[in-house]
Write a protein that holds these residues in place. Sequence first.
Motif, PDB file in Angstrom:
ATOM      1  N   ILE A  55      40.831  52.332  37.860  1.00 37.29           N
ATOM      2  CA  ILE A  55      41.226  51.037  37.290  1.00 37.29           C
ATOM      3  C   ILE A  55      40.144  50.001  37.546  1.00 37.29           C
ATOM      4  O   ILE A  55      39.769  49.235  36.644  1.00 37.29           O
ATOM      5  N   LEU A  56      39.608  49.963  38.779  1.00 39.37           N
ATOM      6  CA  LEU A  56      38.558  48.984  39.085  1.00 39.37           C
ATOM      7  C   LEU A  56      37.312  49.215  38.241  1.00 39.37           C
ATOM      8  O   LEU A  56      36.679  48.258  37.798  1.00 39.37           O
ATOM      9  N   VAL A  57      36.951  50.468  38.005  1.00 38.74           N
ATOM     10  CA  VAL A  57      35.788  50.756  37.159  1.00 38.74           C
ATOM     11  C   VAL A  57      36.033  50.251  35.742  1.00 38.74           C
ATOM     12  O   VAL A  57      35.152  49.647  35.123  1.00 38.74           O
ATOM     13  N   ARG A  58      37.224  50.464  35.226  1.00 41.35           N
ATOM     14  CA  ARG A  58      37.540  49.991  33.863  1.00 41.35           C
ATOM     15  C   ARG A  58      37.477  48.470  33.779  1.00 41.35           C
ATOM     16  O   ARG A  58      36.943  47.912  32.823  1.00 41.35           O
ATOM     17  N   LEU A  59      38.006  47.793  34.792  1.00 38.66           N
ATOM     18  CA  LEU A  59      37.965  46.326  34.800  1.00 38.66           C
ATOM     19  C   LEU A  59      36.526  45.838  34.949  1.00 38.66           C
ATOM     20  O   LEU A  59      36.094  44.928  34.226  1.00 38.66           O
ATOM     21  N   ALA A  60      35.780  46.428  35.877  1.00 37.63           N
ATOM     22  CA  ALA A  60      34.384  46.026  36.082  1.00 37.63           C
ATOM     23  C   ALA A  60      33.577  46.222  34.803  1.00 37.63           C
ATOM     24  O   ALA A  60      32.795  45.341  34.413  1.00 37.63           O
ATOM     25  N   THR A  61      33.758  47.355  34.147  1.00 39.62           N
ATOM     26  CA  THR A  61      33.033  47.636  32.909  1.00 39.62           C
ATOM     27  C   THR A  61      33.374  46.617  31.833  1.00 39.62           C
ATOM     28  O   THR A  61      32.493  46.152  31.105  1.00 39.62           O
ATOM     29  N   ALA A  62      34.630  46.234  31.745  1.00 37.83           N
ATOM     30  CA  ALA A  62      35.024  45.213  30.772  1.00 37.83           C
ATOM     31  C   ALA A  62      34.307  43.894  31.048  1.00 37.83           C
ATOM     32  O   ALA A  62      33.968  43.160  30.118  1.00 37.83           O
ATOM     33  N   PHE A  63      34.058  43.597  32.322  1.00 39.30           N
ATOM     34  CA  PHE A  63      33.342  42.370  32.702  1.00 39.30           C
ATOM     35  C   PHE A  63      31.827  42.549  32.645  1.00 39.30           C
ATOM     36  O   PHE A  63      31.084  41.651  33.026  1.00 39.30           O
ATOM     37  N   ASP A  64      31.348  43.724  32.215  1.00 40.65           N
ATOM     38  CA  ASP A  64      29.927  44.061  32.184  1.00 40.65           C
ATOM     39  C   ASP A  64      29.340  44.069  33.589  1.00 40.65           C
ATOM     40  O   ASP A  64      28.227  43.605  33.828  1.00 40.65           O
ATOM     41  N   LEU A  65      30.126  44.587  34.542  1.00 44.74           N
ATOM     42  CA  LEU A  65      29.705  44.732  35.931  1.00 44.74           C
ATOM     43  C   LEU A  65      29.842  46.187  36.339  1.00 44.74           C
ATOM     44  O   LEU A  65      30.582  46.940  35.717  1.00 44.74           O
ATOM     45  N   THR A  66      29.146  46.565  37.384  1.00 49.54           N
ATOM     46  CA  THR A  66      29.412  47.858  38.011  1.00 49.54           C
ATOM     47  C   THR A  66      30.568  47.647  38.982  1.00 49.54           C
ATOM     48  O   THR A  66      30.913  46.506  39.313  1.00 49.54           O
ATOM     49  N   LEU A  67      31.140  48.742  39.461  1.00 47.29           N
ATOM     50  CA  LEU A  67      32.185  48.633  40.474  1.00 47.29           C
ATOM     51  C   LEU A  67      31.633  47.899  41.692  1.00 47.29           C
ATOM     52  O   LEU A  67      32.279  47.005  42.240  1.00 47.29           O
ATOM     53  N   ALA A  68      30.425  48.261  42.097  1.00 47.43           N
ATOM     54  CA  ALA A  68      29.803  47.599  43.248  1.00 47.43           C
ATOM     55  C   ALA A  68      29.650  46.096  42.996  1.00 47.43           C
ATOM     56  O   ALA A  68      29.885  45.283  43.891  1.00 47.43           O
ATOM     57  N   GLY A  69      29.249  45.732  41.790  1.00 45.95           N
ATOM     58  CA  GLY A  69      29.082  44.315  41.467  1.00 45.95           C
ATOM     59  C   GLY A  69      30.384  43.548  41.567  1.00 45.95           C
ATOM     60  O   GLY A  69      30.418  42.425  42.081  1.00 45.95           O
TER      61      GLY A  69
END
Length: 188
Positions: A55-69
């Motif tokens: 879920i966090l990866v999907r949200l981060a990707t939507a924000f144009d971020l990596t999970l780490a970011g």
Amino acid sequence: MDTLVDDSSAKLARRIQLERDARGWSLADLAERSGVSKAAISKIERAEVSPTAVILVRLATAFDLTLAGLLLRAEGDAGRLSRAGEQPTWRDPDTGYVRRQIYNRPDHPLELVQVELPPGRQVEFPASAYARIRQALWVTDGELVVHEGTERHVLQAGDCLGFGPPAPVVIANQSTRPCAYVVALVRN
């Protein structure tokens, strides 16, 4: 050591809401862009549930971020030196996988992450998680099976895999011992 699950769930919840608000997105907008339901996002933003890595990866990707970011933004900015005792960790509530952010800075292209995956567990990531990054995975202890699209790789301690074009990825520990690995990634 900071543990996002224990003492910073509220920080992560606030960061997700801030990222959404900064873009002027409604819950429905973020749900459409991420593939995560509005109800789940709402519960995450209210810190009622702890999101899984997927879920966090999907949200981060939507924000144009990596999970780490995304996790770094939730914890706040750090200096150039990343001391072991200050590296934030996060535990996936679904799989028990533990992710330590070794190094990540907004002004540096490289991110380093250490992961421990419990025996008999796996983590699945959509191809979109790899759309804007290049990464290599280095197994430091144990054995790991990586399904990258239609390719299957069995990695032993010391083996390193450079990921190819974006594809769905399943990282699995099919052994009876924990597996530790390091991920090095750069944004495209």
